[in-house]
Design an enzyme around this catalytic site. Structure first.
Site, PDB file in Angstrom:
ATOM      1  N   GLU A 393      -8.487  -7.178  -8.188  1.00 50.12           N
ATOM      2  CA  GLU A 393      -9.543  -6.357  -7.596  1.00 50.12           C
ATOM      3  C   GLU A 393      -9.096  -4.897  -7.659  1.00 50.12           C
ATOM      4  O   GLU A 393      -8.843  -4.252  -6.653  1.00 50.12           O
ATOM      5  CB  GLU A 393      -9.867  -6.782  -6.162  1.00 50.12           C
ATOM      6  CG  GLU A 393      -8.717  -6.862  -5.203  1.00 50.12           C
ATOM      7  CD  GLU A 393      -9.186  -7.115  -3.769  1.00 50.12           C
ATOM      8  OE1 GLU A 393     -10.299  -6.705  -3.418  1.00 50.12           O
ATOM      9  OE2 GLU A 393      -8.421  -7.724  -3.013  1.00 50.12           O
ATOM     10  N   GLU A 402      -9.889   3.613 -10.668  1.00 47.54           N
ATOM     11  CA  GLU A 402      -8.606   3.267 -10.062  1.00 47.54           C
ATOM     12  C   GLU A 402      -7.673   2.625 -11.088  1.00 47.54           C
ATOM     13  O   GLU A 402      -6.725   1.927 -10.741  1.00 47.54           O
ATOM     14  CB  GLU A 402      -8.822   2.370  -8.837  1.00 47.54           C
ATOM     15  CG  GLU A 402      -9.528   3.104  -7.706  1.00 47.54           C
ATOM     16  CD  GLU A 402      -9.677   2.286  -6.441  1.00 47.54           C
ATOM     17  OE1 GLU A 402      -9.037   1.213  -6.324  1.00 47.54           O
ATOM     18  OE2 GLU A 402     -10.430   2.712  -5.549  1.00 47.54           O
TER      19      GLU A 402
END
Length: 596
Positions: A393, A402
């Site tokens: 995730e 990210e």
């Protein structure tokens, strides 16, 4: 939001004298709007005798400028008298200490008014001004009046609010979306717009009810004015507004979670460079949807890969959770195993030393007996065996911001040749938006040594007062595992949009969706947003110079994802309807680090 804020406006001193003792009764109005000078046809200054009233001037009073003042009148005499009177009213407002002054924006051109407001904002140390516009049948004309006024005061836009005076004609949803993207603070409603119900009490038509109920979510205040034409007392109108609030559509899980975050600018996380803290993990783990979707995707993969042939045994699957955090995806993997009755062996790979403490305590529970904790960066670990399923995730609000591509590309060597990644692909999206509130928030961000110019950053934002000027379009897509002979995660795209309304372009909203497996997705895309999922808010990529766009006008944005050995960053530039400088060129203001 809390209770709706409903105030009352008095047009003359005589009404105040009669009611002022009861105005702030707890069962009545939250604030009062009063004329700072009595309306006079000869423009004489007749100020309110403030010493007769025990108002809380600094918190519960809006001072109103008489609507016959016209400092931009073509009549020299009216203009001169209006200028002198407005100066005196502004001085009185500063002396009394009213928190807000409200003026009516009646003219198409308001050059003198804007100039005088600029002086007042400076001399009153930034106490806000509210501009009220009476809505007409020409919504574009109304909006231009407002926008032209603000364009004269670029350094004061965060101190100016908008109030709409409703008319008999209810504005369309499209028009209201444009107004909501402005700094809309209030709806001014005459008692003449109310009709009597069977009991003789004032109520609004259904179209107005819908408009006001939606405005509650935007934190718009209500101002009631006019005579008590229904004979039930002025507080009957206030009680009706509160009744609308009590019976409004309940807030969604997403709205409940994001309360207080509306239009709040947040710098995106850098979990690869910085370790997340316990509270951040805790917030993410409260999401009711994300982990259910992950569990469903893993469950389907287990059935597809591990189901036994007739007469045989199910095949154990090796699951590697990379970036395991405090273990929610480990739990999802084990839940999927129990549901499918396919045995699993789980490796939980995590580099955050604090999160590892939680993981090690977790595996003391017999439920986690199949789990092995690995203290390592996923890109460095040498596994004893290969993974059937690689679970992560690592997605950000713009999908790849990210550094999920770099992490998973480095970790795919952990997988079997036919191994599967969850997620298997994700796409970022962009849309041009108008939001004066967001722009003002960026403009007032303090600069510091690490972020030199606030307009050269992308922000995570719970967007509420935003108007999308065109449909969302796809930007960058990444697939995992990545079987390209040479992996290159740099990207560049040129996106063309067409503005569906006349407005001001303030930047671009960023969204994403991710395919976990087959038809199992998670999404922040406005058209496919996963219901009640709140782990991600959209991104906002501002442009430093707001750009007026006409209806039907073309908007073209170029967007880059730049990758260097130690960092990744985005650059963006508007090329139509005008060409603007590249934002965040060379990553000088903002970048995402590849190493801690």
């Amino acid at each position: 939001m809390g209770d709706p804020v409903c105030g009352i406006e008095y047009k003359s001193f005589s009404h105040i004298e009669k009611d002022h003792q009861e105005i702030f009764n707890i069962q009545k109005f939250a604030f009062v709007s009063v004329p700072l000078s009595e309306k006079h046809e000869k423009f004489e200054f007749q100020p309110l005798e403030i010493y007769n009233y025990s108002f809380e001037w600094g918190t519960k009073v809006i001072g109103v400028v008489p609507d016959n003042i016209n400092v931009d009148s073509p009549d020299i005499d009216i203009r001169s008298k209006s200028v002198n009177l407005l100066k005196k009213i502004f001085k009185l407002a500063s002396y009394v200490g009213v928190n807000t002054v409200m003026l009516n924006l009646n003219n198409d051109r308001n050059m003198n008014l804007a100039r005088m407001c600029a002086y007042h904002l400076h001399e009153s140390h930034g106490r806000p001004l509210w501009l009220r516009i009476s809505l007409s049948k020409d919504s574009d004309c109304d909006w231009r009046k407002w926008n032209n006024f603000l364009s004269l005061l670029p350094d004061n836009q965060n101190k100016i609010g908008l109030v709409l005076e409703l008319s008999e004609e209810v504005p369309s949803e499209t028009d209201m979306m444009r107004w909501y993207s402005e700094v809309l603070l209030g709806l001014s409603i005459s008692t003449s717009l109310f009709v009597a119900n069977k009991g003789g009490y004032p109520v609004l038509r259904r179209e107005f009810q819908k408009l006001i109920s939606k405005s509650f979510k935007k934190k718009v205040q209500i101002i009631i004015h006019g005579e008590d034409i229904h004979g039930q007392g002025m507080d009957a109108y206030q009680k009706y507004i509160y009744n609308l609030y009590e019976n409004k559509e309940p807030a969604s899980v997403y709205e409940e979670f994001s309360r207080g975050y509306e239009e709040l600018l947040q710098i995106p996380l850098q979990p690869l460079k910085d370790n997340l803290d316990n509270s951040t993990y805790e917030i993410f783990e409260k999401d009711p949807i994300k982990y259910k979707q992950y569990e469903e995707a893993i469950y389907q993969i287990l059935l597809d890969r591990g189901s036994p042939v007739p007469g045989g045994e199910p095949t154990q699957q090796v699951v590697m959770v990379v970036g395991a955090g405090r273990g929610p995806l480990v739990r999802s993997s084990l839940n999927a195993s129990r549901r499918s009755k396919i045995p699993v062996k789980v490796y939980a790979v995590e580099k955050n030393e604090s999160a590892l403490i939680i993981l090690r305590n977790l595996v003391k529970d017999p439920f986690f007996s199949e789990v092995t904790i690995i203290d390592s960066d996923m890109r460095d670990w040498e596994p004893p065996e290969k993974a059937d399923i690689l679970v992560s995730e690592l997605l950000g609000s713009f999908s790849d911001n990210e550094l999920s591509p770099e992490c998973l590309d480095g970790a795919q060597r952990l997988m079997k040749s036919d191994g599967l990644s969850v997620p298997c692909q994700y796409t970022s999206y962009l849309a041009p938006i108008s939001s004066r509130k967001l722009y003002n928030n960026v403009a007032t961000q303090p600069s510091d040594s690490s972020h030199e110019d606030p307009f050269h950053l992308g922000y995570v934002v719970r967007m509420q007062c935003v108007n999308l000027l065109d449909k969302v379009k796809s930007c960058f897509t990444f697939h995992h595992p990545n079987h390209d002979s040479v992996i290159d995660n740099t990207r560049h795209i040129s996106l063309q949009f067409t503005s569906d309304t006349e407005s001001v372009l303030h930047g671009f909203a960023g969204y994403f969706d991710a395919q976990l497996y087959r038809d199992v997705y998670i999404s922040t895309h406005p058209d496919t947003h996963s219901p009640d999922m709140f782990s991600w808010f959209p991104m906002f990529f501002p442009i430093k110079q707001p750009q007026l766009v006409r209806q039907g006008e073309k908007i073209v944005i170029d967007f880059w994802r730049v990758v260097e050995p130690t960092k990744v960053w985005y650059e963006w530039a508007l090329s139509e309807p005008v060409t603007q400088p590249i934002h965040n060129s060379r990553g000088v203001t903002y970048w995402i680090g590849l190493f801690s």
